[in-house]
Design a protein around this motif. Structure first.
Motif, PDB file in Angstrom:
ATOM      1  N   LEU A  33       0.801  -1.217   0.000  1.00  0.00           N
ATOM      2  CA  LEU A  33       0.000   0.000   0.000  1.00  0.00           C
ATOM      3  C   LEU A  33       0.838   1.274   0.000  1.00  0.00           C
ATOM      4  O   LEU A  33       0.327   2.356  -0.214  1.00  0.00           O
ATOM      5  CB  LEU A  33      -0.950   0.015   1.196  1.00  0.00           C
ATOM      6  CG  LEU A  33      -2.039  -1.035   1.067  1.00  0.00           C
ATOM      7  CD1 LEU A  33      -2.849  -1.124   2.337  1.00  0.00           C
ATOM      8  CD2 LEU A  33      -2.934  -0.701  -0.096  1.00  0.00           C
ATOM      9  N   THR A  41       1.627  -8.227  -6.240  1.00  0.00           N
ATOM     10  CA  THR A  41       0.566  -9.146  -5.854  1.00  0.00           C
ATOM     11  C   THR A  41       0.924  -9.875  -4.568  1.00  0.00           C
ATOM     12  O   THR A  41       2.103 -10.096  -4.274  1.00  0.00           O
ATOM     13  CB  THR A  41       0.298 -10.170  -6.980  1.00  0.00           C
ATOM     14  OG1 THR A  41      -0.751 -11.065  -6.580  1.00  0.00           O
ATOM     15  CG2 THR A  41       1.538 -10.977  -7.311  1.00  0.00           C
ATOM     16  N   VAL A  93      -4.633 -10.570  -4.136  1.00  0.00           N
ATOM     17  CA  VAL A  93      -4.661  -9.131  -4.400  1.00  0.00           C
ATOM     18  C   VAL A  93      -3.618  -8.811  -5.466  1.00  0.00           C
ATOM     19  O   VAL A  93      -2.456  -9.198  -5.343  1.00  0.00           O
ATOM     20  CB  VAL A  93      -4.370  -8.321  -3.119  1.00  0.00           C
ATOM     21  CG1 VAL A  93      -4.344  -6.825  -3.434  1.00  0.00           C
ATOM     22  CG2 VAL A  93      -5.396  -8.624  -2.039  1.00  0.00           C
ATOM     23  N   GLU A  94      -4.048  -8.096  -6.512  1.00  0.00           N
ATOM     24  CA  GLU A  94      -3.143  -7.661  -7.572  1.00  0.00           C
ATOM     25  C   GLU A  94      -3.308  -6.154  -7.792  1.00  0.00           C
ATOM     26  O   GLU A  94      -4.419  -5.683  -8.039  1.00  0.00           O
ATOM     27  CB  GLU A  94      -3.445  -8.397  -8.879  1.00  0.00           C
ATOM     28  CG  GLU A  94      -3.245  -9.903  -8.802  1.00  0.00           C
ATOM     29  CD  GLU A  94      -3.565 -10.602 -10.105  1.00  0.00           C
ATOM     30  OE1 GLU A  94      -3.097 -11.734 -10.296  1.00  0.00           O
ATOM     31  OE2 GLU A  94      -4.300 -10.011 -10.937  1.00  0.00           O
ATOM     32  N   VAL A  95      -2.212  -5.422  -7.689  1.00  0.00           N
ATOM     33  CA  VAL A  95      -2.222  -3.970  -7.891  1.00  0.00           C
ATOM     34  C   VAL A  95      -1.342  -3.655  -9.101  1.00  0.00           C
ATOM     35  O   VAL A  95      -0.128  -3.844  -9.069  1.00  0.00           O
ATOM     36  CB  VAL A  95      -1.709  -3.223  -6.648  1.00  0.00           C
ATOM     37  CG1 VAL A  95      -1.723  -1.714  -6.889  1.00  0.00           C
ATOM     38  CG2 VAL A  95      -2.554  -3.574  -5.418  1.00  0.00           C
ATOM     39  N   TYR A  96      -1.975  -3.188 -10.178  1.00  0.00           N
ATOM     40  CA  TYR A  96      -1.266  -2.869 -11.414  1.00  0.00           C
ATOM     41  C   TYR A  96      -1.041  -1.364 -11.499  1.00  0.00           C
ATOM     42  O   TYR A  96      -1.984  -0.583 -11.386  1.00  0.00           O
ATOM     43  CB  TYR A  96      -2.088  -3.291 -12.636  1.00  0.00           C
ATOM     44  CG  TYR A  96      -2.306  -4.778 -12.769  1.00  0.00           C
ATOM     45  CD1 TYR A  96      -1.520  -5.546 -13.623  1.00  0.00           C
ATOM     46  CD2 TYR A  96      -3.317  -5.412 -12.058  1.00  0.00           C
ATOM     47  CE1 TYR A  96      -1.734  -6.907 -13.764  1.00  0.00           C
ATOM     48  CE2 TYR A  96      -3.544  -6.779 -12.183  1.00  0.00           C
ATOM     49  CZ  TYR A  96      -2.746  -7.519 -13.037  1.00  0.00           C
ATOM     50  OH  TYR A  96      -2.972  -8.867 -13.167  1.00  0.00           O
ATOM     51  N   GLU A  97       0.194  -0.974 -11.704  1.00  0.00           N
ATOM     52  CA  GLU A  97       0.487   0.433 -11.959  1.00  0.00           C
ATOM     53  C   GLU A  97       0.635   0.626 -13.461  1.00  0.00           C
ATOM     54  O   GLU A  97       1.464  -0.017 -14.112  1.00  0.00           O
ATOM     55  CB  GLU A  97       1.769   0.882 -11.262  1.00  0.00           C
ATOM     56  CG  GLU A  97       2.053   2.360 -11.493  1.00  0.00           C
ATOM     57  CD  GLU A  97       3.448   2.771 -11.060  1.00  0.00           C
ATOM     58  OE1 GLU A  97       3.762   3.962 -11.172  1.00  0.00           O
ATOM     59  OE2 GLU A  97       4.213   1.893 -10.629  1.00  0.00           O
ATOM     60  N   TRP A 119     -10.576   0.744 -10.698  1.00  0.00           N
ATOM     61  CA  TRP A 119      -9.453   1.600 -11.073  1.00  0.00           C
ATOM     62  C   TRP A 119      -9.559   2.906 -10.298  1.00  0.00           C
ATOM     63  O   TRP A 119     -10.647   3.372  -9.953  1.00  0.00           O
ATOM     64  CB  TRP A 119      -9.426   1.873 -12.580  1.00  0.00           C
ATOM     65  CG  TRP A 119     -10.479   2.832 -13.073  1.00  0.00           C
ATOM     66  CD1 TRP A 119     -11.807   2.576 -13.291  1.00  0.00           C
ATOM     67  CD2 TRP A 119     -10.286   4.213 -13.420  1.00  0.00           C
ATOM     68  NE1 TRP A 119     -12.445   3.695 -13.735  1.00  0.00           N
ATOM     69  CE2 TRP A 119     -11.549   4.717 -13.831  1.00  0.00           C
ATOM     70  CE3 TRP A 119      -9.186   5.063 -13.427  1.00  0.00           C
ATOM     71  CZ2 TRP A 119     -11.727   6.038 -14.249  1.00  0.00           C
ATOM     72  CZ3 TRP A 119      -9.357   6.379 -13.836  1.00  0.00           C
ATOM     73  CH2 TRP A 119     -10.628   6.845 -14.240  1.00  0.00           C
ATOM     74  N   TYR A 128      -3.893   3.393 -11.188  1.00  0.00           N
ATOM     75  CA  TYR A 128      -3.841   2.025 -10.673  1.00  0.00           C
ATOM     76  C   TYR A 128      -5.095   1.239 -11.023  1.00  0.00           C
ATOM     77  O   TYR A 128      -6.225   1.754 -10.951  1.00  0.00           O
ATOM     78  CB  TYR A 128      -3.638   2.033  -9.157  1.00  0.00           C
ATOM     79  CG  TYR A 128      -2.257   2.494  -8.778  1.00  0.00           C
ATOM     80  CD1 TYR A 128      -1.207   1.584  -8.628  1.00  0.00           C
ATOM     81  CD2 TYR A 128      -1.984   3.844  -8.610  1.00  0.00           C
ATOM     82  CE1 TYR A 128       0.070   2.022  -8.317  1.00  0.00           C
ATOM     83  CE2 TYR A 128      -0.710   4.285  -8.294  1.00  0.00           C
ATOM     84  CZ  TYR A 128       0.309   3.363  -8.150  1.00  0.00           C
ATOM     85  OH  TYR A 128       1.574   3.794  -7.853  1.00  0.00           O
ATOM     86  N   VAL A 155      -6.822  -2.479  -9.961  1.00  0.00           N
ATOM     87  CA  VAL A 155      -6.715  -3.459  -8.881  1.00  0.00           C
ATOM     88  C   VAL A 155      -7.711  -4.585  -9.095  1.00  0.00           C
ATOM     89  O   VAL A 155      -8.878  -4.348  -9.446  1.00  0.00           O
ATOM     90  CB  VAL A 155      -6.987  -2.791  -7.512  1.00  0.00           C
ATOM     91  CG1 VAL A 155      -6.868  -3.813  -6.381  1.00  0.00           C
ATOM     92  CG2 VAL A 155      -6.014  -1.635  -7.281  1.00  0.00           C
ATOM     93  N   ILE A 185      -7.832  -0.275   0.060  1.00  0.00           N
ATOM     94  CA  ILE A 185      -6.809   0.045  -0.938  1.00  0.00           C
ATOM     95  C   ILE A 185      -7.213   1.295  -1.706  1.00  0.00           C
ATOM     96  O   ILE A 185      -6.397   2.205  -1.920  1.00  0.00           O
ATOM     97  CB  ILE A 185      -6.585  -1.139  -1.893  1.00  0.00           C
ATOM     98  CG1 ILE A 185      -5.918  -2.302  -1.155  1.00  0.00           C
ATOM     99  CG2 ILE A 185      -5.741  -0.711  -3.091  1.00  0.00           C
ATOM    100  CD1 ILE A 185      -5.713  -3.533  -2.007  1.00  0.00           C
ATOM    101  N   ILE A 189      -5.338   5.368  -2.000  1.00  0.00           N
ATOM    102  CA  ILE A 189      -4.840   5.968  -3.238  1.00  0.00           C
ATOM    103  C   ILE A 189      -5.343   7.406  -3.309  1.00  0.00           C
ATOM    104  O   ILE A 189      -6.537   7.647  -3.481  1.00  0.00           O
ATOM    105  CB  ILE A 189      -5.313   5.181  -4.473  1.00  0.00           C
ATOM    106  CG1 ILE A 189      -4.818   3.731  -4.413  1.00  0.00           C
ATOM    107  CG2 ILE A 189      -4.809   5.852  -5.745  1.00  0.00           C
ATOM    108  CD1 ILE A 189      -5.349   2.847  -5.525  1.00  0.00           C
TER     109      ILE A 189
END
Length: 310
Positions: free
Chosen positions: A13, A80, A93-97, A133, A137, A139, A161, A165
């Protein structure tokens, strides 16, 4: 909480400490050594795997064919982790930048199909999968098996999450330039595109990039249901009118070489395709019921762009 878990939780995070200024915490939390206690235990689920980062060179290790979709939307990094609870399935959990909020929007809306969940700038939740989104990001949070308790935990993790942001974002402006009067279509039937890979996945045009789409450009494809059947409208923005001219010429030569002076042609299925340049935009109408319908859509798009000063 062990130092290992603290590092893991802060990492997922507080990507701003390593990647960007996206995530922020209050002064009180900062005084507490930024202990992300809300992710240490979510209704009994705790992180059990080390944070796994992937970049544009290693994302294929995490996914196969789907990686091309993310890369075409200017993917930067994926982080992730996995949450587990005794005798219960895991939560992933997957966080895409992405490079921009427009790219995050594009990834999210490209596969959008379930009802919204009120999380982030846009979200959907169904079948134990939360997608949303916010800022740049994108998610995804999903349970390996269905269950009411799992779904509750997924939504809690997602809200927290999203709340962390601080970066904002808006849908790409080009989405607002589509003609929609007297034509009905769902927002889920309009897709933001960066490349011909995206275009062909929603409406196959050609194996090669005959419209000269680029990853720093922008386009939108919309599917309309009309009284004369289904049509598709593609609007592409180019850096200059010359580039738009070249793209329209390339498209006509490859896709509709028999087009007349109006830029329209009747295709093998008995429907009409028309293409035109509007300043530094190109607009293509696929499968209109007749030539006049296709031209009317192009003219309606021209009026919208004029009102926008484009």
């Amino acid at each position: 909480m062990t130092d290992i878990f603290r590092s893991l939780l802060v990492g997922i995070l507080l990507m701003s400490l390593f990647v960007s200024p996206c995530f922020a915490y209050s002064k009180q939390e900062a005084g507490m050594n930024v202990t992300v206690s809300w992710l240490s235990d979510v209704q009994g689920w705790r992180p059990v795997s080390e944070l796994s980062p992937y970049n544009s060179n290693t994302i294929f290790q995490h996914m196969n064919g789907a990686a091309e979709l993310y890369l075409a939307f200017n993917f930067r990094e994926l982080k992730t982790t996995k949450f587990e609870k005794h005798a219960r399935p895991s939560i992933i959990v997957e966080v895409y930048e992405m490079a921009s909020s427009e790219d995050a929007y594009g990834v999210f809306t490209f596969e959008q199909q379930d009802p919204g969940a009120g999380i982030g700038h846009g979200s959907e939740f169904g079948g134990g999968l939360l997608r949303f989104w916010k800022g740049r990001y994108f998610v995804t949070i999903f349970g390996e098996e269905p269950g009411v308790d799992i779904e509750e935990a997924i939504l809690i993790i997602g809200r927290r999450i999203a709340a962390s942001i601080t970066e904002s974002g808006n849908p790409p402006k080009i989405m607002a330039y589509l003609p929609d009067k007297a034509l009905m279509f769902s927002k889920k039937d309009a897709w933001f595109l960066r490349s011909h890979i995206h275009l062909n996945q929603r409406f196959f045009v050609a194996r090669t990039n005959i419209l000269m789409l680029t990853q720093d450009g922008e386009a939108v494809l919309a599917r309309y249901e009309t009284k004369d059947g289904r049509i598709h409208v593609l609007l592409v923005r180019y850096p200059t009118p010359d580039k738009a001219d070249a793209a329209v010429a390339s498209f006509r030569n490859a896709y509709m070489p028999d087009a007349g002076p109006s830029g329209s042609v009747k295709t093998e299925n008995g429907r009409w395709t028309s293409a035109a340049r509007l300043n530094n935009f190109a607009v293509v109408v696929f499968d209109a019921g007749d030539e006049s319908s296709a031209i009317n859509i192009i003219n309606a798009t021209r009026e919208i762009l004029k009102k926008e000063g484009l």
